[in-house]
Write a protein that holds these residues in place. Structure first.
Motif, short mmCIF file in Angstrom:
data_model
loop_
_atom_site.label_atom_id
_atom_site.label_comp_id
_atom_site.label_asym_id
_atom_site.label_seq_id
_atom_site.Cartn_x
_atom_site.Cartn_y
_atom_site.Cartn_z
N TRP A 170 0.87 -1.10 -0.01
CA TRP A 170 -0.15 0.17 0.02
C TRP A 170 0.94 1.17 0.11
O TRP A 170 0.76 2.11 -0.86
N ASP A 171 1.77 1.42 0.88
CA ASP A 171 2.54 2.63 1.13
C ASP A 171 3.40 2.81 -0.12
O ASP A 171 3.66 3.98 -0.64
N HIS A 211 2.83 2.05 -3.31
CA HIS A 211 1.89 2.39 -4.32
C HIS A 211 1.54 3.85 -4.14
O HIS A 211 1.72 4.50 -5.29
N LEU A 212 1.31 4.24 -3.09
CA LEU A 212 1.12 5.82 -2.80
C LEU A 212 2.33 6.51 -2.90
O LEU A 212 2.32 7.94 -3.46
N ASP A 213 3.61 5.95 -2.72
CA ASP A 213 4.72 6.84 -2.73
C ASP A 213 4.90 6.90 -4.35
O ASP A 213 5.19 8.14 -4.65
N ALA A 234 2.69 9.61 -5.60
CA ALA A 234 3.20 10.87 -5.22
C ALA A 234 4.02 11.39 -6.12
O ALA A 234 4.26 12.78 -6.61
N ALA A 271 -0.28 15.77 -4.48
CA ALA A 271 -0.65 14.39 -4.10
C ALA A 271 -1.86 14.03 -3.26
O ALA A 271 -2.28 14.94 -2.31
N ASP A 294 -4.65 12.75 -0.36
CA ASP A 294 -4.27 12.52 0.97
C ASP A 294 -4.28 11.01 1.17
O ASP A 294 -5.39 10.29 0.81
N ARG A 295 -3.46 10.37 1.89
CA ARG A 295 -3.45 9.19 2.08
C ARG A 295 -4.52 8.42 2.89
O ARG A 295 -5.14 7.48 2.55
N CYS A 299 -7.32 8.03 0.36
CA CYS A 299 -7.05 7.27 -0.27
C CYS A 299 -7.79 5.99 -0.04
O CYS A 299 -8.39 4.94 -0.58
N ARG A 300 -7.30 5.49 1.45
CA ARG A 300 -7.64 4.36 1.95
C ARG A 300 -9.36 4.47 2.12
O ARG A 300 -9.94 3.27 1.91
N TRP A 343 -6.55 8.98 -9.82
CA TRP A 343 -6.32 10.45 -9.19
C TRP A 343 -6.20 11.46 -10.51
O TRP A 343 -5.43 11.36 -11.41
#
Length: 260
Positions: free
Chosen positions: A31-32, A34-36, A39, A49, A51-52, A55-56, A78
């Protein structure tokens, strides 16, 4: 989920990014990471970017709508949001976050692959981003399906190996693991990075190359990686049987969620 606005830049221009995440055993894979990557892509496109926590939350909503399957493909989108007509960006972006989830069946077996006529544009910054515009990949995959194959091997504008339509490509020559460099027009896949780390930890020599000609695949074991399938062996390429190598199964056991 609210409808897409006609002037949404993601819908009209492909201006935005997405991530495809494996939801497995009630957890999102990597998960992290993918979000990295999302961003980093936002910086290239000049977008804020997401907000995490948001996203969740939107992923959880999508999973609820899909009746929370044990295994699912989760797509997080996004979009750059509404803007004036034409290519020029708005004075202020108001991006739109959305997600969908689809139940996944059993893990796919070995793949069949053909070399597509459609090329990967390695000179475009978008070739290294997971953008909402995937038309070249769509066309390449269509070529593969028309030929009765699962996946398409895409060469870049110089005729060198780049990737598959929806996966990174690896091959093995004399025990050395090869994969194209990002400069070849390659998205730096999440599972690609996992395989490279696993190989190096286990003492396998790795070569990341920019200009590999497709002829190198003629007698080489080949496999694909993406976040949904993990490591997937290629059984046939352009009608030829692809040799089996024990390293492929070894790496699969190290990185595939279902095999750990």
């Amino acid at each position: 989920m609210k409808p897409i606005a006609p002037d949404d830049r993601g819908f009209a221009l492909g201006h935005g990014l997405f991530e495809t995440i494996l939801w497995n055993d009630h957890h999102p894979g990597h998960w992290d990471t993918h979000l990295d990557r999302l961003a980093r892509g936002c910086k290239v496109l000049g977008l804020p970017a997401p907000d995490r926590v948001a996203c969740r939350n939107v992923v959880e909503e999508a999973l609820e709508l899909a009746d929370r399957p044990h295994r699912a493909a989760v797509r997080l989108n996004w979009s750059a949001g509404a803007g004036d007509s034409g290519l020029d960006p708005p004075a202020r972006f108001e991006p739109v976050l959305s997600a969908s989830a689809a139940k996944l069946g059993p893990t796919a077996g070995p793949a069949t692959m053909v070399t597509a006529v459609t090329r990967r544009n390695d000179r475009s910054p978008a070739s290294r981003l997971k953008t909402l515009s995937c038309l070249d990949n769509v066309i390449a995959r269509g070529e593969a399906k028309k030929a009765g194959a699962d996946e398409a091997l895409m060469l870049n504008s110089r005729g060198k190996i780049a990737c598959a339509a929806a996966a990174n490509v690896f091959w093995i020559v004399e025990g050395v693991l090869y994969t194209p460099a990002p400069e070849a027009g390659v998205l730096e896949g999440i599972m690609r990075a996992e395989v490279l780390r696993a190989a190096r930890r286990s003492g396998v020599k790795v070569r990341i190359v920019r200009g590999a000609r497709p002829v190198v695949l003629e007698d080489a074991p080949v496999f694909l990686t993406n976040s949904l399938t993990g490591v997937r062996r290629v059984a046939r390429l352009d009608g030829r049987a692809v040799p089996v190598h024990p390293l492929v199964d070894r790496l699969a056991r190290m990185v595939n969620p279902e095999m750990r």
